[in-house]
Design a protein around this motif. Structure first.
Motif, mmCIF file in Angstrom:
data_model
loop_
_atom_site.group_PDB
_atom_site.id
_atom_site.type_symbol
_atom_site.label_atom_id
_atom_site.label_comp_id
_atom_site.label_asym_id
_atom_site.label_seq_id
_atom_site.Cartn_x
_atom_site.Cartn_y
_atom_site.Cartn_z
ATOM 1 N N UNK A 213 22.290 38.102 51.824
ATOM 2 C CA UNK A 213 22.285 39.548 52.025
ATOM 3 C C UNK A 213 21.862 40.267 50.744
ATOM 4 N N UNK A 214 21.376 41.474 50.923
ATOM 5 C CA UNK A 214 20.928 42.298 49.807
ATOM 6 C C UNK A 214 21.845 43.514 49.703
ATOM 7 N N UNK A 215 22.410 43.738 48.534
ATOM 8 C CA UNK A 215 23.332 44.869 48.340
ATOM 9 C C UNK A 215 22.560 46.178 48.378
ATOM 10 N N UNK A 216 23.027 47.100 49.206
ATOM 11 C CA UNK A 216 22.359 48.398 49.337
ATOM 12 C C UNK A 216 23.092 49.505 48.577
ATOM 13 N N UNK A 217 24.415 49.498 48.627
ATOM 14 C CA UNK A 217 25.170 50.551 47.948
ATOM 15 C C UNK A 217 26.633 50.151 47.808
ATOM 16 N N UNK A 218 27.294 50.772 46.843
ATOM 17 C CA UNK A 218 28.727 50.572 46.634
ATOM 18 C C UNK A 218 29.353 51.950 46.390
ATOM 19 N N UNK A 219 30.442 52.239 47.078
ATOM 20 C CA UNK A 219 31.119 53.524 46.916
ATOM 21 C C UNK A 219 32.613 53.312 46.751
ATOM 22 N N UNK A 220 33.227 54.163 45.941
ATOM 23 C CA UNK A 220 34.668 54.163 45.832
ATOM 24 C C UNK A 220 35.265 55.064 46.895
ATOM 25 N N UNK A 221 36.501 54.782 47.285
ATOM 26 C CA UNK A 221 37.242 55.661 48.190
ATOM 27 C C UNK A 221 38.564 55.955 47.498
ATOM 28 N N UNK A 222 38.732 57.193 47.056
ATOM 29 C CA UNK A 222 39.849 57.539 46.172
ATOM 30 C C UNK A 222 40.815 58.526 46.819
ATOM 31 N N UNK A 223 42.086 58.342 46.502
ATOM 32 C CA UNK A 223 43.113 59.255 46.988
ATOM 33 C C UNK A 223 43.260 60.415 46.022
ATOM 34 N N UNK A 224 43.260 61.640 46.553
ATOM 35 C CA UNK A 224 43.415 62.844 45.745
ATOM 36 C C UNK A 224 44.775 63.456 46.052
ATOM 37 N N UNK A 225 45.767 63.202 45.192
ATOM 38 C CA UNK A 225 47.146 63.596 45.498
ATOM 39 C C UNK A 225 47.357 65.098 45.651
ATOM 40 N N UNK A 226 46.633 65.909 44.893
ATOM 41 C CA UNK A 226 46.833 67.353 44.991
ATOM 42 C C UNK A 226 46.413 67.884 46.355
ATOM 43 N N UNK A 227 45.360 67.291 46.925
ATOM 44 C CA UNK A 227 44.911 67.687 48.256
ATOM 45 C C UNK A 227 45.539 66.820 49.354
ATOM 46 N N UNK A 228 46.215 65.744 48.932
ATOM 47 C CA UNK A 228 46.804 64.777 49.860
ATOM 48 C C UNK A 228 45.754 64.286 50.860
ATOM 49 N N UNK A 229 44.616 63.854 50.323
ATOM 50 C CA UNK A 229 43.567 63.335 51.200
ATOM 51 C C UNK A 229 42.714 62.317 50.438
ATOM 52 N N UNK A 230 41.921 61.566 51.201
ATOM 53 C CA UNK A 230 41.014 60.574 50.636
ATOM 54 C C UNK A 230 39.602 61.135 50.612
#
Length: 250
Positions: A213-230
Motif C-alpha cells: 500500500x501507498x500512504x496517502x495522508x496521516x491526521x491527528x484526532x485530538x480532544x479539546x477539553x474547553x469545547x468538550x469535543x474532538x
C-alpha cells in the motif's frame, strides 16, 4: 510485535465481549467512542469521497462501494457507512459484538453483512476484495500487527484504500489515553488499553508499505477539553488516522 499465524488476542476479545451489550448506550462504557465517532466518521467520509472522486455533499456519496469494517464492534461505524450508501461487511472476532450489531441493524432497518470471523480467515476465503477497508481502533488489540495489516491489505482491491486509526506509543498517550481516560476521568473501563500495544505511526507505515500500500495522508484526532469535543488536527501524539491506497493495476 509478536509474530504468529493468528491475529487474535483472546484476552482482548473476552474483554470487549463482556461489555458488548453497552455498545449503543451513549452514556455507558462506550460514551467516549460516541463522542469521538462523528469526527472520525467525517474524516473517513472525506477521504473516501476524495479517493473515489465522489461528491461529499450527496446524500449517499458512497453508493456502489463495498466497504469492510474490521473490528466492527456493535456497528458504530458500519451503520453510518451503510446510510452513506456503501455495501458494508462488518467483521468481529467476538460473537457477542456481532449479535449486538445484528440486533441493532435489524431495529434500524439496515442491511449489513455482519460476520464473526477473523481477517485472516476472510482473506483465505473466496471473498471478493473491497473498495475500502477500515481498521479503526483495532491494531492496538491484535496479537500480530504485521500479519493483521498484511491480511487486511490483501482484502483491498487494486485502486482501493484502507484507513487505520489507533493510539500512538508516547508518554502523552500513556498519560491521557490510558491513565487519564481510565483511572482519573473514568471515561473507559480500567484495563481497556495496554499501553505497550500502542503503535507508532512509523510502524503502521512500514507494515502497510510492506503489504503493497501507498500512504496517502496521516491526521491527528485530538480532544479539546474547553469545547468538550474532538477535532481533526496535526497532532499525532495520541490518536491518529492513516490512509493508504493500493496501486491500480490498470
Amino acid at each position: 510485535m509478536a509474530h504468529g499465524t493468528t491475529t487474535i488476542d483472546a484476552s482482548e476479545v473476552e474483554k470487549f465481549s463482556a461489555i458488548a451489550a453497552e455498545w449503543w448506550d451513549p452514556f455507558g462504557k462506550f460514551k467516549p467512542l460516541h463522542k469521538f465517532n462523528p469526527t472520525r466518521l467525517a474524516l473517513i467520509k472525506d477521504r473516501i469521497c476524495a479517493h473515489f472522486g465522489r461528491n461529499r455533499e450527496d446524500i449517499r456519496p458512497l453508493e456502489g462501494l463495498r466497504l469492510l469494517d474490521i473490528g466492527c464492534g456493535g456497528g458504530l461505524v458500519s451503520e453510518p457507512m451503510t446510510r452513506l450508501g456503501a455495501t458494508v461487511t462488518g467483521l468481529d472476532a467476538a460473537e457477542k459484538n456481532v449479535k449486538t450489531a445484528l440486533a441493532h441493524a435489524q431495529e434500524t432497518g439496515l442491511e449489513i453483512d455482519y460476520r464473526c470471523t477473523t481477517v485472516e480467515e476472510l482473506a483465505a476465503s473466496d471473498e471478493p476484495q473491497f473498495d475500502a477497508v477500515l481498521n479503526l481502533e483495532v491494531v492496538e488489540h491484535v496479537a500480530d500487527i504485521d500479519l493483521f495489516l498484511g491480511k487486511s491489505a490483501d482484502l483491498v482491491r487494486p485502486g482501493g484504500m484502507m484507513a487505520v486509526a489507533t493510539i500512538n506509543r508516547t508518554l502523552k498517550a500513556l498519560a491521557t489515553a490510558k491513565i487519564g481516560a481510565e483511572y482519573i476521568l473514568r471515561w473507559l473501563p480500567a484495563g481497556t488499553h495496554d499501553p505497550r500495544k500502542f503503535v507508532k505511526p512509523a510502524e503502521i507505515r512500514k507494515a502497510l508499505e510492506k503489504s503493497g500500500l501507498r500512504i496517502e495522508s496521516v491526521s491527528g484526532v485530538s480532544y479539546r477539553p474547553l469545547q468538550d469535543k474532538w477535532a481533526v488536527s496535526e497532532d499525532l501524539s495520541v490518536n491518529y488516522m492513516m490512509f493508504a491506497s493500493k496501486p491500480d493495476v490498470s
